[in-house]
Design a protein around this motif. Structure first.
Motif, mmCIF file in Angstrom:
data_model
loop_
_atom_site.group_PDB
_atom_site.id
_atom_site.type_symbol
_atom_site.label_atom_id
_atom_site.label_comp_id
_atom_site.label_asym_id
_atom_site.label_seq_id
_atom_site.Cartn_x
_atom_site.Cartn_y
_atom_site.Cartn_z
ATOM 1 N N PHE A 1 0.833 -1.206 0.000
ATOM 2 C CA PHE A 1 0.000 0.000 0.000
ATOM 3 C C PHE A 1 0.872 1.261 0.000
ATOM 4 N N VAL A 2 1.972 1.230 0.745
ATOM 5 C CA VAL A 2 2.883 2.375 0.780
ATOM 6 C C VAL A 2 3.430 2.636 -0.618
ATOM 7 N N ARG A 3 3.886 1.576 -1.292
ATOM 8 C CA ARG A 3 4.452 1.721 -2.645
ATOM 9 C C ARG A 3 3.416 2.235 -3.628
ATOM 10 N N LEU A 4 2.214 1.668 -3.527
ATOM 11 C CA LEU A 4 1.145 2.069 -4.445
ATOM 12 C C LEU A 4 0.858 3.562 -4.327
ATOM 13 N N HIS A 5 0.704 4.037 -3.118
ATOM 14 C CA HIS A 5 0.416 5.451 -2.897
ATOM 15 C C HIS A 5 1.586 6.318 -3.333
ATOM 16 N N TYR A 6 2.799 5.872 -3.048
ATOM 17 C CA TYR A 6 3.994 6.632 -3.453
ATOM 18 C C TYR A 6 4.086 6.741 -4.966
ATOM 19 N N SER A 7 3.843 5.643 -5.651
ATOM 20 C CA SER A 7 3.993 5.635 -7.112
ATOM 21 C C SER A 7 3.005 6.565 -7.797
ATOM 22 N N MET A 8 1.884 6.835 -7.131
ATOM 23 C CA MET A 8 0.853 7.690 -7.722
ATOM 24 C C MET A 8 0.830 9.098 -7.122
ATOM 25 N N SER A 9 1.740 9.403 -6.213
ATOM 26 C CA SER A 9 1.633 10.598 -5.385
ATOM 27 C C SER A 9 1.394 11.875 -6.181
ATOM 28 N N SER A 10 2.164 12.094 -7.221
ATOM 29 C CA SER A 10 2.046 13.348 -7.969
ATOM 30 C C SER A 10 0.756 13.423 -8.772
ATOM 31 N N ARG A 11 0.106 12.283 -9.009
ATOM 32 C CA ARG A 11 -1.119 12.265 -9.802
ATOM 33 C C ARG A 11 -2.386 12.335 -8.953
ATOM 34 N N ILE A 12 -2.260 12.062 -7.675
ATOM 35 C CA ILE A 12 -3.458 11.955 -6.840
ATOM 36 C C ILE A 12 -3.527 13.026 -5.758
ATOM 37 N N HIS A 13 -2.583 13.947 -5.763
ATOM 38 C CA HIS A 13 -2.636 15.071 -4.827
ATOM 39 C C HIS A 13 -2.653 16.366 -5.626
ATOM 40 N N ASN A 14 -3.468 17.309 -5.158
ATOM 41 C CA ASN A 14 -3.598 18.592 -5.847
ATOM 42 C C ASN A 14 -4.113 18.390 -7.270
ATOM 43 N N THR A 15 -4.915 17.345 -7.475
ATOM 44 C CA THR A 15 -5.586 17.083 -8.748
ATOM 45 C C THR A 15 -6.999 16.612 -8.451
ATOM 46 N N ASP A 16 -7.850 16.626 -9.467
ATOM 47 C CA ASP A 16 -9.230 16.195 -9.255
ATOM 48 C C ASP A 16 -9.337 14.696 -9.012
ATOM 49 N N LEU A 17 -8.295 13.940 -9.318
ATOM 50 C CA LEU A 17 -8.281 12.505 -9.046
ATOM 51 C C LEU A 17 -8.175 12.197 -7.548
ATOM 52 N N PHE A 18 -7.847 13.210 -6.755
ATOM 53 C CA PHE A 18 -7.611 13.030 -5.326
ATOM 54 C C PHE A 18 -8.732 12.250 -4.635
ATOM 55 N N LEU A 19 -9.971 12.650 -4.790
ATOM 56 C CA LEU A 19 -11.067 12.021 -4.055
ATOM 57 C C LEU A 19 -11.429 10.636 -4.588
ATOM 58 N N PRO A 20 -11.680 10.454 -5.898
ATOM 59 C CA PRO A 20 -12.053 9.104 -6.355
ATOM 60 C C PRO A 20 -10.938 8.083 -6.212
ATOM 61 N N TRP A 21 -9.687 8.486 -6.438
ATOM 62 C CA TRP A 21 -8.598 7.519 -6.310
ATOM 63 C C TRP A 21 -8.467 7.058 -4.867
ATOM 64 N N HIS A 22 -8.528 7.984 -3.926
ATOM 65 C CA HIS A 22 -8.409 7.583 -2.530
ATOM 66 C C HIS A 22 -9.624 6.775 -2.062
ATOM 67 N N ARG A 23 -10.786 7.001 -2.662
ATOM 68 C CA ARG A 23 -11.938 6.153 -2.344
ATOM 69 C C ARG A 23 -11.671 4.716 -2.786
ATOM 70 N N ALA A 24 -11.125 4.554 -3.971
ATOM 71 C CA ALA A 24 -10.777 3.207 -4.441
ATOM 72 C C ALA A 24 -9.683 2.588 -3.574
#
Length: 460
Positions: free
Chosen positions: A71-94
């Motif tokens: 889970f740590v790696r998964l979140h790290y690998s996507m960090s720049s795409r899922i923070h300060n973007t509109d993907l923030f809420l749906p990605w973190h819900r998944a």
């Protein structure tokens, strides 16, 4: 091991393959941590430890690796795409759905999935009972998580990213060096965010302010987007962020499907979970059993209901009825901006209401300003200088709104801020009627406090 090449394993953009879906056989309810029994809390912590001792799916041959690190790696690998973007809420819900499925499938966790509503601890978050179980601040000597009063299961837990270390916390102090953790966003200021119009506005206001304050205040691993998942409190925090999005979605049919951008691109979590999902599928929490989207959220917990207190006949007769004529207990109250704005200036002078200092634990006279966001923290989380400037300006608007609440008088109580702070009563579950009444009250306060100055326009 943690290179950006992992993005290929974790993120698949598959526009031609249909996502897997299964209608919900039942609807569960995610509940606030305080609503759980002590036995259920212990079982939840045991499930966390189970993930930390189960071999990694990404690197099964590495004896030092485990499912939590996946889970740590998964979140790290996507960090720049899922923070300060509109993907923030749906990605973190998944991501939360994947976490819940893993706890249940791998570690046989059977109790309700919890969230931590930090807004109810907002006036003294360092005193929250969550730390009794998840461990407290980092130890003075090492920064490692200290033992909680009720459990030491997470004390001195370790992580391997970005290098082997104990998971750290470093509770931030208010700007004057006072009490650790300062203040978070209260239910009234969350309502301020819930009144945002449009997905982009709402997402920016929730992520930039309330979400970021918690990460910054807890500090240590939580303060770094690349390693925040090392701390188990991460998922408790983000379950609450998702709950606030869910609340915003319930406000209208338009909000339920609102997004800014394409909702048809498909994503997958690769070797951890190959089931694909689209943004559109993340909009409804009650439609897909395979993605752990078969749930609602509880009303959380609250102090003595502000709407219940304000509906007392004595306050109504004093011409301070922020409630509509409410004669029946089960009648949902409504509020008008005009009623709020008619409160006499003389009573404000009588009570001499002011906003307590952020780190003040003695004053009971109103809501505190949230802990101020630091430029260094926002830069670490990928915000540009122009965005940071707007965030800091928006922070002042939120503080002005809190000051407004703290000047609204309530005889025999003090100010509206004092009532909403609720420091003199214990937290308890609230009914649907109470929750609706309190939300109506807070929404009216937001409209009254922001309509003339447009304080809600915080978006970039």
């Amino acid at each position: 091991m943690f290179g950006l090449g992992l993005l290929i394993n974790f993120l698949l953009l598959l526009n031609t393959v249909t996502a897997v879906s299964k209608p919900c056989s039942s609807i569960s309810r995610r509940i606030e941590w305080r609503e759980m029994s002590d036995a259920a809390k212990n079982r939840f912590l045991d499930a966390i430890l189970c993930l930390r001792s189960t071999p990694s799916l990404q690197y099964p041959s590495d004896g030092n690796d485990n499912r939590w690190n996946d889970f740590v790696r998964l979140h790290y690998s996507m960090s720049s795409r899922i923070h300060n973007t509109d993907l923030f809420l749906p990605w973190h819900r998944a991501f939360l759905g994947l976490y819940e499925r893993t706890l249940r499938d791998t570690c046989q966790y059977v109790d309700p999935f919890p969230y931590w509503d930090w807004s109810v601890d907002s006036q003294a978050p360092d005193l929250s009972p969550i730390w009794d179980w998840f461990g407290g601040n980092g130890k003075v000597s090492t920064g490692c998580i200290s033992a909680g009063i009720k459990s030491s299961k997470l004390q001195d837990i370790t992580a391997i990213f970005p290098q082997p270390h104990c998971v750290k916390r470093a509770w931030s102090k208010y700007s004057d060096g006072g009490t650790p953790l300062g203040s978070y966003y209260s239910p009234a200021t969350i309502q301020y965010i819930l009144n945002s119009v449009g997905y982009r506005n709402f997402r920016v206001n929730l992520e930039s302010y309330a979400h970021n304050v918690v990460h910054q205040a807890i500090g240590g691993d939580m303060a770094d987007p690349s390693q925040s998942v090392n701390d188990p409190i991460f998922f408790m925090h983000h379950a609450n962020v998702d709950r606030i999005w869910w609340q915003w979605q319930q406000k209208s049919s338009g909000n339920l499907v609102a997004y800014y951008g394409s909702t048809t691109t498909q994503y997958s979590f690769g070797v951890i979970d190959s089931r694909r999902f689209t943004i559109a599928e993340m909009m409804n929490t009650q439609k897909n059993e395979l993605l752990s989207l078969c749930h609602t959220y509880s009303n959380s917990v609250a102090p003595q209901s502000p709407s219940g207190v304000l509906s007392k006949r004595a306050l109504y007769e004093r011409k301070l009825s922020l409630l509509a004529k409410r004669d029946a207990v089960e009648e949902v109250p409504t509020f008008t901006v005009q009623e709020i704005k008619k409160l006499p200036d003389a009573i404000i002078e009588l009570y001499n209401m002011t906003t307590p200092d952020n780190g003040d634990r003695d004053s009971l006279n109103g809501l505190r300003h949230p802990n101020p966001l630091k430029v260094s923290h926002l830069l670490k989380w990928g915000y540009t200088k122009s965005q940071i400037k707007k965030i800091l300006e928006g922070q002042e608007k939120i503080n002005n709104f809190i000051d407004f609440i703290n000047t609204l008088p309530v005889p025999n109580v003090g100010s509206m801020g004092t009532l909403l702070a609720g420091e003199e009563s214990g937290w308890r579950p609230v009914s649907e009627v109470e929750a609706t009444g309190d939300q109506n009250l807070q929404s009216a306060l937001v409209i009254a406090g922001t309509s003339s100055e447009g304080m809600l326009k915080l978006n970039f």
